[in-house]
Write an enzyme that holds these catalytic residues in place. Structure first.
Site, PDB file in Angstrom:
ATOM      1  N   ASP A  22       1.079  -1.210  -0.143  1.00 44.78           N
ATOM      2  CA  ASP A  22      -0.052  -0.044  -0.065  1.00 44.78           C
ATOM      3  C   ASP A  22       0.946   1.100  -0.130  1.00 44.78           C
ATOM      4  O   ASP A  22       2.146   1.091   0.007  1.00 44.78           O
ATOM      5  CB  ASP A  22      -0.802  -0.143   1.165  1.00 44.78           C
ATOM      6  N   CYS A  74       3.149  -3.186   3.987  1.00 48.49           N
ATOM      7  CA  CYS A  74       2.582  -2.154   4.231  1.00 48.49           C
ATOM      8  C   CYS A  74       3.086  -1.470   5.581  1.00 48.49           C
ATOM      9  O   CYS A  74       4.157  -1.692   5.857  1.00 48.49           O
ATOM     10  CB  CYS A  74       0.876  -2.620   4.595  1.00 48.49           C
ATOM     11  N   THR A 100       2.489  -1.623   9.088  1.00 51.22           N
ATOM     12  CA  THR A 100       3.089  -2.660   9.894  1.00 51.22           C
ATOM     13  C   THR A 100       3.366  -3.939   9.441  1.00 51.22           C
ATOM     14  O   THR A 100       3.783  -4.846  10.039  1.00 51.22           O
ATOM     15  CB  THR A 100       1.889  -2.709  11.092  1.00 51.22           C
ATOM     16  N   HIS A 142       9.760 -24.343   8.448  1.00 50.12           N
ATOM     17  CA  HIS A 142       8.646 -25.055   9.007  1.00 50.12           C
ATOM     18  C   HIS A 142       7.402 -24.956   8.735  1.00 50.12           C
ATOM     19  O   HIS A 142       6.622 -25.654   8.792  1.00 50.12           O
ATOM     20  CB  HIS A 142       8.759 -24.480  10.783  1.00 50.12           C
ATOM     21  N   HIS A 171       6.875 -31.436   9.445  1.00 47.40           N
ATOM     22  CA  HIS A 171       6.268 -30.314   9.149  1.00 47.40           C
ATOM     23  C   HIS A 171       5.037 -30.217   8.223  1.00 47.40           C
ATOM     24  O   HIS A 171       3.789 -29.312   8.240  1.00 47.40           O
ATOM     25  CB  HIS A 171       7.238 -29.070   8.864  1.00 47.40           C
TER      26      HIS A 171
HETATM   27  C1  RB5 Z   1      -2.043   2.723   6.403  1.00 44.22           C
HETATM   28  O1  RB5 Z   1      -2.016   4.191   7.184  1.00 44.22           O
HETATM   29  C2  RB5 Z   1      -1.742   1.606   7.494  1.00 44.22           C
HETATM   30  O2  RB5 Z   1      -2.885   1.303   8.319  1.00 44.22           O
HETATM   31  C3  RB5 Z   1      -1.381   0.166   6.816  1.00 44.22           C
HETATM   32  O3  RB5 Z   1      -0.357   0.484   5.987  1.00 44.22           O
HETATM   33  C4  RB5 Z   1      -0.921  -1.120   7.656  1.00 44.22           C
HETATM   34  O4  RB5 Z   1      -0.301  -0.502   8.473  1.00 44.22           O
HETATM   35  C5  RB5 Z   1      -2.229  -1.801   8.165  1.00 44.22           C
HETATM   36  O5  RB5 Z   1      -1.800  -2.727   8.886  1.00 44.22           O
END
Ligand code: RB5
Length: 149
Positions: free
Chosen positions: A8, A65, A67, A98, A133
């Protein structure tokens, strides 16, 4: 080896580093977006990359993304995907060895470029160990089948 890559807006700049890294290593890849910094929704790119991987048009996926959490959760909704969110190199090779992970997820707001590229190398350099596994992977598939009737 062919890699499907997606992100994203929050993962865009780290994804660009990943793409440069793959290119430098001579690894074939395709970028499934996003291509611009405008705000967008990570499930759209998770779904595209996941479909490319489960169809076997690509061997592995890499998703980024902010996180790595949202994009990995979304990818894991596609039957056959085993997306692993990694912030360290041990997890990156262990999830291949695994868990036979077929998509690596990264959090651009969590890991720096240096560790992220090492994680990519650890993931792509490791092999599924099969054996004990495999029966656990089979159990994951059975859960998928049970809930995707
Ligand atoms: C975008 O602001 C953020 O929410 C997205 O990139 C991600 O971290 C969501 O899990």
């Amino acid at each position: 080896m062919k890699i499907a890559v997606g992100s994203d807006h929050a993962g865009l700049s780290l994804k660009k580093e990943v793409l440069k890294h793959l290119q430098a290593k001579g690894i074939e890849f395709e970028d499934f977006g996003t291509y611009a910094e405008a705000s967008c929704d990570y499930p759209d790119f998770a779904e595209k990359v996941a479909e490319e991987v489960v169809s076997r048009r690509f061997d592995f996926g890499i998703l980024v993304c902010g996180t790595g959490i949202g994009i990995s959760i979304a990818a894991n909704k596609v039957p056959g995907v085993r997306a692993a969110l990694c912030s360290d190199t041990f997890s990156a090779h262990a999830c291949r060895e695994h868990n036979d992970a077929n998509i690596l997820a990264l959090g651009a707001r969590i890991v720096g470029v240096g560790i992220a590229l090492d994680i990519v190398d650890s993931f792509l350099g490791a092999k599924f160990e099969g054996d004990r596994h495999q029966k656990r992977i089979d159990k994951i598939s059975q859960i998928e089948k049970k809930y995707n009737k």
